[in-house]
Design a protein around this motif. Structure first.
Motif, PDB file in Angstrom:
ATOM      1  N   THR A 441       4.557  -8.645   0.030  1.00  0.00           N
ATOM      2  CA  THR A 441       2.936  -8.375   0.233  1.00  0.00           C
ATOM      3  C   THR A 441       2.576  -7.649   1.484  1.00  0.00           C
ATOM      4  OG1 THR A 441       1.900 -10.702   1.412  1.00  0.00           O
ATOM      5  CG2 THR A 441       1.810 -10.485  -0.552  1.00  0.00           C
ATOM      6  N   SER A 442       1.246  -7.167   1.466  1.00  0.00           N
ATOM      7  CA  SER A 442       0.920  -6.187   2.929  1.00  0.00           C
ATOM      8  C   SER A 442       0.350  -6.374   3.742  1.00  0.00           C
ATOM      9  CB  SER A 442      -0.688  -4.660   2.131  1.00  0.00           C
ATOM     10  OG  SER A 442      -0.943  -5.986   1.981  1.00  0.00           O
ATOM     11  N   THR A 485       2.520  -5.825  -5.503  1.00  0.00           N
ATOM     12  CA  THR A 485       1.519  -5.805  -5.450  1.00  0.00           C
ATOM     13  C   THR A 485       0.990  -5.128  -4.693  1.00  0.00           C
ATOM     14  OG1 THR A 485       1.679  -6.919  -3.218  1.00  0.00           O
ATOM     15  CG2 THR A 485       1.391  -8.761  -4.976  1.00  0.00           C
ATOM     16  N   ASP A 486      -1.206  -5.211  -5.509  1.00  0.00           N
ATOM     17  CA  ASP A 486      -1.434  -4.452  -4.341  1.00  0.00           C
ATOM     18  C   ASP A 486      -2.004  -4.746  -3.119  1.00  0.00           C
ATOM     19  OD1 ASP A 486      -2.740  -6.530  -4.123  1.00  0.00           O
ATOM     20  OD2 ASP A 486      -5.021  -4.905  -5.521  1.00  0.00           O
ATOM     21  N   LEU A 526       5.446   0.725  -7.052  1.00  0.00           N
ATOM     22  CA  LEU A 526       4.366   1.512  -6.399  1.00  0.00           C
ATOM     23  C   LEU A 526       4.053   1.908  -5.781  1.00  0.00           C
ATOM     24  CD1 LEU A 526       1.052   0.213  -7.820  1.00  0.00           C
ATOM     25  CD2 LEU A 526       2.009  -2.100  -6.461  1.00  0.00           C
ATOM     26  N   ARG A 528       0.766   1.825  -2.910  1.00  0.00           N
ATOM     27  CA  ARG A 528      -0.715   0.880  -3.251  1.00  0.00           C
ATOM     28  C   ARG A 528      -1.880   2.100  -2.705  1.00  0.00           C
ATOM     29  NH1 ARG A 528       2.824  -3.048   0.744  1.00  0.00           N
ATOM     30  NH2 ARG A 528       3.446  -4.826  -1.194  1.00  0.00           N
ATOM     31  N   SER A 531      -3.129   3.630  -6.073  1.00  0.00           N
ATOM     32  CA  SER A 531      -2.410   2.313  -7.368  1.00  0.00           C
ATOM     33  C   SER A 531      -2.215   3.161  -8.732  1.00  0.00           C
ATOM     34  CB  SER A 531      -4.141   2.726  -7.914  1.00  0.00           C
ATOM     35  OG  SER A 531      -4.589   1.625  -6.616  1.00  0.00           O
ATOM     36  N   LEU A 533       2.100   3.494 -10.173  1.00  0.00           N
ATOM     37  CA  LEU A 533       3.153   2.758 -10.846  1.00  0.00           C
ATOM     38  C   LEU A 533       4.064   3.371 -11.534  1.00  0.00           C
ATOM     39  CD1 LEU A 533       4.766  -0.299 -10.412  1.00  0.00           C
ATOM     40  CD2 LEU A 533       3.288  -0.498 -13.330  1.00  0.00           C
ATOM     41  N   ILE A 547      -2.563   1.247 -12.210  1.00  0.00           N
ATOM     42  CA  ILE A 547      -3.380  -0.209 -12.216  1.00  0.00           C
ATOM     43  C   ILE A 547      -4.576  -0.802 -12.094  1.00  0.00           C
ATOM     44  CG2 ILE A 547      -0.717   0.168 -10.770  1.00  0.00           C
ATOM     45  CD1 ILE A 547      -2.465  -1.353  -8.484  1.00  0.00           C
ATOM     46  N   ASP A 548      -5.604   0.466 -11.693  1.00  0.00           N
ATOM     47  CA  ASP A 548      -6.940   0.288 -11.334  1.00  0.00           C
ATOM     48  C   ASP A 548      -7.071   0.563 -13.215  1.00  0.00           C
ATOM     49  OD1 ASP A 548      -7.228  -0.223  -9.099  1.00  0.00           O
ATOM     50  OD2 ASP A 548      -7.114   1.793  -8.686  1.00  0.00           O
TER      51      ASP A 548
END
Length: 893
Positions: A441-442, A485-486, A526, A528, A531, A533, A547-548
């Motif tokens: 994750t970020s 993950t975003d 991805l 980020r 958004s 992908l 992804i939005d």
């Protein structure tokens, strides 16, 4: 020939240290330093022994280097059947041509050089004149030359060894065979002069080392190593009677010559064969090299007389499988290779490179057993992810291994493997399951793992605890091909072999939506910030998903084989993909078109674009290096147009380890010739270089305000009318000026002023500058006219250019001549600022006339071409200089 790529050009290669060619050591008497020379394919590196810091990188050879040798002044290399002599470690001083086959042995011999090719043709060259004054031919069936040395104190004599086992001593001055040694029934693989006169050490393919006196043809002693043929031999010269031998197994043996026994062993010195081995003169140090891409320096300070590793420079010993940039600076590359190691490379300097170690089930046991006999080594890393957010607090890299369920963590700042081995809680139910993809994750707190069974688990990076799974019971029906993950930890995206891309809530792990694609998914990436992908499918196409909105926005088709990797530009305008069809393609997302494509001889296995967008890093099939490609759009103007449907990509050569030009080596002057300077008075040339422009050095007031003369005159206009001076007697003429002075008239003045002068002035209204333009027929007249114009002030220049027009007594031909004069100035690259100022004023005064006259339009078109060519060259230089300045300002060493 145009460049195969519009965007990328080769910069340099990382991770190369040595190959199977034995190293060479030379002592620089002026620097009082020993230097190690190693071969890395088409180039060679020079390192200092004090720190193993890289000193120089040679130019690129036309092909692979086949052998290497050094003397006190030069470095000799053989490439196929051509021999090169280098000075300063990179400049070609001499070239020797004449062999018909590839050269495999070189021996510097005083002012001569002895070379041996595959046909056992021996040539003796004079280094200074590059002439071959002696050539000897041996029969390969009877005496195939495998090694050669010059015995100490033996004048003009060379000892040749053969694969048949015999040795011959020749006088190369008289071309006579002096003596033949029958040998010991085995092929000779190594020859080395002992510190004692008349004594040489002969290494055999049977593993036997014979110390022989060639003067009396007497064997003094012999030793046998159990590790195969002797690959290299060296003697200590620091007062200890020790002989060092290398083996194909990577072991090194130290033999005591006084006691005639094995003194010590250095097992697992290298992971591969010890091809290069040299003891430093009068120092207890040993330098070794191996095809495992490493150079090591050992010091003899152990109680048993063995060596301890003092310093080393290593790279991957097996081809890398994945490369990725770490952090946002674009200066650190993380690479995983088939040797189960994880390494960090710096794009700034090689001294910042680090190794994070080799993956192991038990690090303590691995350290105790050694890397060679390590039974706890894990399989190679197939995928990893990194995040710098919490790298100072806990592990910041997560990696999965080929065919293993266990996932490892790594600590980048400590340069070591982490303390956690991540496993799911229900291990008994997943015996045949293996981890195939990972993500982090970020925030750096959680790691996600996708498995071949369709499970997706989440772990805490600090504690290594399992924190849940996605799906009931699995997230996908087939193997998981990607997980991400975003940026806000709100959504988790997973892709599987069941053609589905699923969106999950990160915290509650509930399924939000499923997007079904047309084909099975092979991998995904991805971006980020945008958004976006990118999903690679098994039909060799790439689908871009937002992804939005969770909709497909782009579909790119063009690859003819499996897509191996994908990467986005930092602003998500480009998507760069690589495939097993050996192409690298750049797609423009806003237009949805292919804007760049080039071929590489070896297919790309992984690629990544730096966060700053300056370099593209690639790894290739069966290649140990990491290659950097420079983004030309950052420092030059590139017109990116969509490629045609029938576009045929061209092959681009991979960059070398040198930052210099990638062209084939060229001959250059010798250092001694460069130092012969001629003392003379310096005179500045009118034009410095044809690639640059030269300014006139006139004051700015002479040309900077030409376009603003009307405003300046209006501003400087006097507010009060001029006062009339006091009337002087009408019969006394006055001289014009600030002070009142009477002029003395003479009879000659009266005679000279006649009515004929007025008539002549009216018939010749052109000024001196206009007459030069009118009479100009070649470039010399244009230069004279320009010099005349440079002598005038701003108001005079304005008046001269106004008089060129038809309304002020000029003509269209004069205007055409003036445009030709400016074109001539642009071609000569002189007086650049004056040319631009004169052109601006000319267009301001006569722009309407130029637009209506065809001849002026044609002349203006020629001037525009010259202007565009000159400015494009200047713009490239400006952009490159600005790029370098910004890089040096932002670089952190």
């Amino acid at each position: 020939m145009s460049c195969p790529s519009q965007i990328f050009t080769g910069f340099r290669a990382l991770g190369f240290v040595s190959n199977h060619i034995p190293l060479a050591v030379r002592h620089h008497q002026k620097h009082k330093e020993n230097y190690v020379v190693t071969c890395v394919g088409k180039a060679f590196h020079t390192y200092n022994c004090s720190r193993l810091g890289i000193v120089s990188v040679s130019n690129l050879h036309p092909d692979q280097i086949t052998c290497l040798a050094v003397d006190a002044y030069l470095v000799f290399t053989a490439c196929n059947n051509v021999i090169y002599a280098y000075t300063r470690g990179r400049e070609v001083a001499h070239t020797f041509t004449g062999h018909e086959k590839s050269v495999h042995c070189l021996l510097p011999f005083g002012r001569h050089l002895i070379s041996v090719d595959e046909l056992s043709c021996v040539c003796v060259w004079d280094i200074a004149t590059e002439e071959c004054y002696l050539e000897m031919q041996f029969d390969n069936s009877c005496f195939r030359v495998s090694a050669a040395i010059h015995p100490s104190t033996y004048l003009n004599k060379v000892l040749f060894a053969s694969q048949q086992g015999a040795l011959q001593l020749w006088n190369v001055h008289t071309n006579k065979l002096l003596y033949t040694f029958p040998g010991w029934g085995s092929a000779v693989t190594a020859l080395e002069q002992a510190p004692a006169v008349d004594v040489v050490a002969v290494g055999l393919s049977s593993g036997c080392v014979v110390v022989h006196n060639i003067r009396y043809d007497e064997k003094l002693m012999s030793f046998t190593q159990d590790w195969g043929p002797v690959t290299a031999i060296s003697f200590r010269t620091d007062g200890h009677p020790v002989m060092v031998t290398g083996s194909p197994a990577g072991h090194i043996a130290l033999w005591n010559l006084e006691e005639k026994k094995l003194q010590s062993q250095m097992r697992d010195a290298h992971c591969s064969s010890v091809t290069g081995l040299q003891c430093l003169q009068s120092e207890p140090l040993l330098v070794t090299s191996s095809p495992d891409n490493s150079v090591k320096v050992w010091i003899f300070d152990q109680p048993d007389g063995g060596g301890r590793l003092l310093r080393q420079r290593t790279g991957h010993s097996a081809p890398p499988t994945k490369v990725c940039y770490h952090g946002n600076t674009g200066q650190t590359l993380l690479t995983a290779a088939q040797d189960s190691t994880l390494r960090s490379f710096s794009t700034v300097h090689d001294r910042l490179d680090r190794s994070l170690g080799r993956a192991s089930y038990n690090k303590k046991a691995t350290k105790r057993l050694g890397l060679k006999n390590d039974t706890y080594m894990m399989p190679p890393i197939i995928d990893f992810a990194s995040e710098p957010s919490r790298q100072s607090d806990w592990d910041s890299v997560i990696a999965c291994h080929r065919g293993k369920l266990m996932v490892t963590t790594w600590h980048l700042q400590r340069s070591t493997m982490g303390s956690h081995h991540l496993k799911p809680t229900e291990k008994q139910e997943r015996r045949q399951t293996r981890a195939v993809c990972v993500a982090i994750t970020s925030c750096g707190n959680f790691g996600l793992v996708g498995y071949s069974s369709g499970h997706v688990d989440i772990y805490n990076m600090q504690s290594g605890l399992h924190r849940g799974s996605y799906g009931t019971p699995t997230a996908h029906k087939g193997a998981v091909r990607g997980v991400a993950t975003d940026g806000l930890n709100q959504v988790t995206i997973t892709a599987g072999a069941d053609t589905c891309v699923k969106f999950w809530k990160f915290k509650t792990k509930e399924l939000m939506e499923t997007l079904t694609l047309d084909c099975q998914i092979s991998r995904m990436t991805l971006h980020r910030d945008s958004s976006m992908l990118a999903v690679a499918l098994d039909d060799f196409s790439v689908t871009v998903v937002d992804i939005d909105t969770r909709r497909t926005v782009r579909i790119f088709a063009g690859h003819t084989n499996t897509v191996t990797d994908m990467t986005f530009r930092s602003d998500a305008r480009w998507l760069i993909t690589s495939s097993m069809d050996s192409t690298v393609r750049t797609w423009d997302l806003p237009s949805g078109r292919l804007i760049d494509c080039f071929l590489i001889d070896s297919a790309v296995t992984s690629l990544t674009l730096s966060p700053t967008g300056d370099f593209l890093a690639t790894t290739h099939v069966d290649d140990l290096g990491v290659y950097l490609w420079s983004n030309m759009t950052l420092y030059t103007h590139v017109a990116l147009r969509p490629l045609a449907a029938d576009f045929e990509p061209q092959v681009m050569d991979v960059p070398s380890t040198s930052r210099r030009s990638q062209g084939v080596i060229e001959e250059q002057e010798d250092d001694r010739e460069k130092e012969q300077y001629v003392e003379s008075d310096f005179k500045s040339p009118e034009q410095i270089s044809n690639e640059l422009v030269t300014l006139s050095l006139l004051p700015n007031s002479r040309w900077q305000n030409l376009l603003s003369l009307d405003v300046i005159k209006e501003r400087n206009k006097p507010k009060q009318p001029p006062k009339v001076p006091k009337a002087a007697p009408f019969f006394l003429p006055t001289v014009p000026g600030l002070e009142l002075m009477f002029a003395k008239s003479t009879d000659d003045d009266k005679e000279e002023k006649t009515t004929s002068d007025v008539t002549i002035d009216r018939l010749l209204p052109l000024s001196a500058f206009a007459q030069l333009l009118h009479n100009s027929k070649d470039e010399i007249d244009y230069g004279t006219a320009m010099e005349k114009l440079k002598q005038l002030g701003p108001s005079a220049i304005d008046a001269e250019l106004r008089q060129l027009g038809p309304d002020a007594g000029g003509s269209v031909e004069l205007l055409v001549d003036f445009l030709h004069m400016l074109s001539y100035q642009l071609q000569t690259n002189r007086d650049f600022e004056l040319t631009q100022a004169y052109l601006g004023l000319f267009l301001k005064l006569h722009g309407d006339t130029v637009a209506t006259e065809p001849t002026l339009v044609e002349a203006a078109g020629q001037l525009q071409e010259a202007q565009s060519a000159t400015w494009q060259r200047l713009e490239e230089s400006f952009n490159q200089s600005l790029c370098l300045v910004n890089y040096f300002k932002s670089a952190v060493l």
